[in-house]
Design an enzyme around this catalytic site. Structure first.
Site, PDB file in Angstrom:
ATOM      1  CD  GLU A 188      -8.462  -1.003   4.051  1.00 31.52           C
ATOM      2  OE1 GLU A 188      -7.872  -0.865   5.022  1.00 31.52           O
ATOM      3  OE2 GLU A 188      -8.558  -0.472   3.064  1.00 31.52           O
ATOM      4  CG  ASN A 218      -2.009   1.173   1.588  1.00 34.34           C
ATOM      5  OD1 ASN A 218      -1.464   1.979   0.730  1.00 34.34           O
ATOM      6  ND2 ASN A 218      -2.528   1.209   2.811  1.00 34.34           N
ATOM      7  CG  PHE A 245     -11.875   9.347  18.497  1.00 35.11           C
ATOM      8  CD1 PHE A 245     -12.595   9.433  17.485  1.00 35.11           C
ATOM      9  CD2 PHE A 245     -12.136   8.050  19.318  1.00 35.11           C
ATOM     10  CE1 PHE A 245     -13.927   9.703  18.305  1.00 35.11           C
ATOM     11  CE2 PHE A 245     -13.288   8.449  19.886  1.00 35.11           C
ATOM     12  CZ  PHE A 245     -14.422   9.063  19.235  1.00 35.11           C
ATOM     13  CG  ASN A 272      -6.062   8.139  10.847  1.00 38.98           C
ATOM     14  OD1 ASN A 272      -6.484   8.622  12.389  1.00 38.98           O
ATOM     15  ND2 ASN A 272      -5.131   7.542  10.929  1.00 38.98           N
ATOM     16  NE  ARG A 290      -5.933   1.884  -0.219  1.00 34.54           N
ATOM     17  CZ  ARG A 290      -6.242   2.942   0.722  1.00 34.54           C
ATOM     18  NH1 ARG A 290      -4.644   3.196   1.314  1.00 34.54           N
ATOM     19  NH2 ARG A 290      -7.408   3.141   0.379  1.00 34.54           N
ATOM     20  NE  ARG A 319      -9.187  12.633   4.513  1.00 32.18           N
ATOM     21  CZ  ARG A 319      -8.971  11.829   4.403  1.00 32.18           C
ATOM     22  NH1 ARG A 319      -9.736  10.694   3.236  1.00 32.18           N
ATOM     23  NH2 ARG A 319      -7.757  10.709   5.156  1.00 32.18           N
ATOM     24  CG  HIS A 345     -12.163   3.169   3.930  1.00 35.97           C
ATOM     25  ND1 HIS A 345     -12.731   4.529   3.954  1.00 35.97           N
ATOM     26  CD2 HIS A 345     -10.758   3.608   3.499  1.00 35.97           C
ATOM     27  CE1 HIS A 345     -12.263   5.455   4.696  1.00 35.97           C
ATOM     28  NE2 HIS A 345     -10.874   4.932   4.661  1.00 35.97           N
ATOM     29  CG  ASN A 358      -9.921   0.009  18.858  1.00 28.85           C
ATOM     30  OD1 ASN A 358      -9.917  -1.465  19.908  1.00 28.85           O
ATOM     31  ND2 ASN A 358      -9.268   0.100  18.477  1.00 28.85           N
TER      32      ASN A 358
HETATM   33  P1  ADP Z   1      -6.183   4.176   9.363  1.00 30.27           P
HETATM   34  O1  ADP Z   1      -7.296   4.952   8.504  1.00 30.27           O
HETATM   35  O2  ADP Z   1      -5.074   5.340   9.317  1.00 30.27           O
HETATM   36  O3  ADP Z   1      -6.056   2.901   8.875  1.00 30.27           O
HETATM   37  P2  ADP Z   1      -6.773   3.312  12.107  1.00 30.27           P
HETATM   38  O4  ADP Z   1      -7.770   2.401  11.496  1.00 30.27           O
HETATM   39  O5  ADP Z   1      -5.858   2.833  12.296  1.00 30.27           O
HETATM   40  O6  ADP Z   1      -6.881   4.351  10.580  1.00 30.27           O
HETATM   41  O7  ADP Z   1      -7.616   4.142  13.114  1.00 30.27           O
HETATM   42  C1  ADP Z   1      -7.338   4.857  13.589  1.00 30.27           C
HETATM   43  C2  ADP Z   1      -8.117   5.997  14.564  1.00 30.27           C
HETATM   44  O8  ADP Z   1      -8.838   4.738  15.680  1.00 30.27           O
HETATM   45  C3  ADP Z   1      -7.857   6.759  15.479  1.00 30.27           C
HETATM   46  O9  ADP Z   1      -8.676   8.021  15.479  1.00 30.27           O
HETATM   47  C4  ADP Z   1      -7.384   6.339  16.605  1.00 30.27           C
HETATM   48  O10 ADP Z   1      -7.145   6.912  17.687  1.00 30.27           O
HETATM   49  C5  ADP Z   1      -7.834   4.845  16.819  1.00 30.27           C
HETATM   50  N1  ADP Z   1      -8.184   3.923  17.647  1.00 30.27           N
HETATM   51  C6  ADP Z   1      -7.859   3.234  17.944  1.00 30.27           C
HETATM   52  N2  ADP Z   1      -7.919   2.882  19.114  1.00 30.27           N
HETATM   53  C7  ADP Z   1      -8.443   3.028  19.350  1.00 30.27           C
HETATM   54  C8  ADP Z   1      -9.166   2.681  21.107  1.00 30.27           C
HETATM   55  N3  ADP Z   1      -8.575   1.919  21.870  1.00 30.27           N
HETATM   56  N4  ADP Z   1      -9.782   3.541  21.589  1.00 30.27           N
HETATM   57  C9  ADP Z   1     -10.102   5.137  20.487  1.00 30.27           C
HETATM   58  N5  ADP Z   1     -10.267   4.868  19.891  1.00 30.27           N
HETATM   59  C10 ADP Z   1      -8.622   4.322  19.261  1.00 30.27           C
END
Ligand code: ADP
Length: 395
Positions: free
Chosen positions: A383, A9, A282, A210, A90, A240, A179, A333
């Site tokens: 993915e 990717n 987050f 993200n 990707r 965004r 996505h 999460n």
């Molecule tokens: P990407 O789009 O980069 O693949 P991810 O799917 O890894 O992103 O998601 C990243 C987001 O998930 C971040 O905002 C991060 O803070 C949030 N995140 C990861 N673990 C937790 C958690 N335990 N509680 C709340 N938010 C979480």
């Protein structure tokens, strides 16, 4: 015969990679090269329960992939000897051309390059990834898997923007969605976890990472999604904004002295959670909110409110909703987001079980009550596995 597929990717300033054993459906090794082109770059590599790190300047993507290749060998897994059977790439934008995983040929690369107008940050970086990987692995199939592919089934009523039809046609302005690999994988997993055939299940998928996007999937076919021509539309994201009145941009252009580059920067880097609260992660937003920071509290509320609006809209689009599935970093999460986004919808047959919802886990699971007519699920997205499987089909 080897069942190893290397998934690449290649993004604008980073390269994620994963070596996947498709027979066992698991990652053998994975890594990330970050801050390519900046003075201080970094490589993180995981193999056999160990994490290796390297810091220094990564001049360009060729250098980044060469470093990754070397790190494989140095940490005990020589890719030349492992026998990589295929490489899956990707690719962000497939336009109207690429609706399925596609074997990469010079003509395909040319077309991806032509589509770069629609994804100027992503498609060129994807192409560099392809070119460098083909030098390392000239004799195996390289397969492109497109983020937009799953959404080629959007009906015209969902895909069209209500602007001058001639302008839209000439410039390819329509809703493509992104996505897609995740939405497809997660909707299939949802049907599997419910023990029902995919073509009988209607699902709303909420991919909250993200970047964030929602989709409505009817019997395995995507009928709506929140992202549009670009990944800016829809839900609130890390940096965004999601939906914004286009008039806001006209207003800023006229009165704030912002040009196209300024607006691009505002929308891609200074909006969303970051714009509202100062931080895009987050977890940090949650910590600050719990500590009483009013800006973080508002960011959380806007995020959850937007989600509810989309859930409601997609309930109307689908008519019957069998499942609402949360995925990606926040979706997998943040139990409070799942609970708050769906609170008060019992009258519509949606009832999250608060105790079950709060139990952490890394497997797909149902978090709604037995009485809930619509099942609510958490399904970890994967993915890389989906791309590896798609590439494997060509071996
Ligand atoms: P990407 O789009 O980069 O693949 P991810 O799917 O890894 O992103 O998601 C990243 C987001 O998930 C971040 O905002 C991060 O803070 C949030 N995140 C990861 N673990 C937790 C958690 N335990 N509680 C709340 N938010 C979480």
């Amino acid at each position: 015969m080897s069942r190893l597929v290397l998934v690449i990717n290649s993004g604008s300033s980073s390269i994620k990679y994963e070596l996947v054993d498709v027979a066992r459906e698991r990652a053998v090794a994975s890594g990330l090269v970050e801050q390519i082109g900046e003075p201080q770059g970094r490589l993180t590599h995981e193999y056999d329960g160990r994490t290796s790190e390297w810091q220094g300047e990564v001049t360009d993507h060729t250098h980044g992939l060469t470093l990754a290749y070397r790190t494989f060998a140095e940490t005990g897994l020589d890719l030349d000897e492992a026998g990589v059977a295929a490489v899956g790439h990707r690719i962000v934008h497939g336009g109207k051309v690429f609706t399925q995983p596609t074997l990469i040929t010079p003509e395909v690369v040319e077309t991806i390059d032509r589509l770069a107008d629609l994804a100027p940050l992503h498609n060129p970086a994807n192409i560099i990834g392809i070119e460098v990987a083909r030098e390392h692995f000239p004799d195996v199939p390289h397969v492109g898997v497109f983020d937009t592919g799953f959404f080629h089934t959007l009906p015209p009523a969902a895909a069209a923007y209500a602007i001058d039809a001639d302008v839209a046609e000439e410039y390819g302005v329509q809703r493509y969605g992104f996505h897609g690999t995740s939405h497809e994988y997660v909707s299939e997993e949802t049907a599997r976890l419910l023990g029902r055939p995919r073509d009988e299940v209607n699902t709303i998928v909420l991919h909250l990472g993200n970047g964030a996007s929602a989709s409505a999937v009817r019997g395995g076919v995507a009928v709506e999604t929140s992202m549009g021509l670009t990944p800016l539309e829809g839900l609130v994201m890390g940096t965004r904004p999601g939906d914004v009145d286009p008039g806001v941009l006209l207003h800023l252009g006229r009165h704030a002295g912002m040009d196209i580059a300024d607006i691009d920067e505002l929308l891609n880097r200074r909006s969303g959670l970051k714009g509202l609260s100062g931080v895009n992660d987050f977890r940090t937003v949650t910590e600050r909110r719990e500590a009483g920071d009013p800006r973080a509290a508002l960011a959380y509320d806007v995020y959850v409110h937007r989600l509810r609006k989309y859930v409601g809209a997609y309930m109307a689009v689908l008519g019957r909703v069998d499942a609402i599935t949360f995925t990606a970093g926040v979706g997998e999460n943040a139990a409070s987001v799942r609970e708050d986004a769906l609170a008060g919808l019992e009258g519509y047959g949606i009832e999250v079980d608060p105790a079950v919802n709060r139990v952490r886990g890394d497997h797909g699971r149902v978090v709604s009550t037995a009485a809930s007519k619509t099942a609510v699920l958490v399904v970890p997205t994967n993915e890389e596995l989906a791309i590896a499987k798609a590439a494997w089909e060509f071996v």
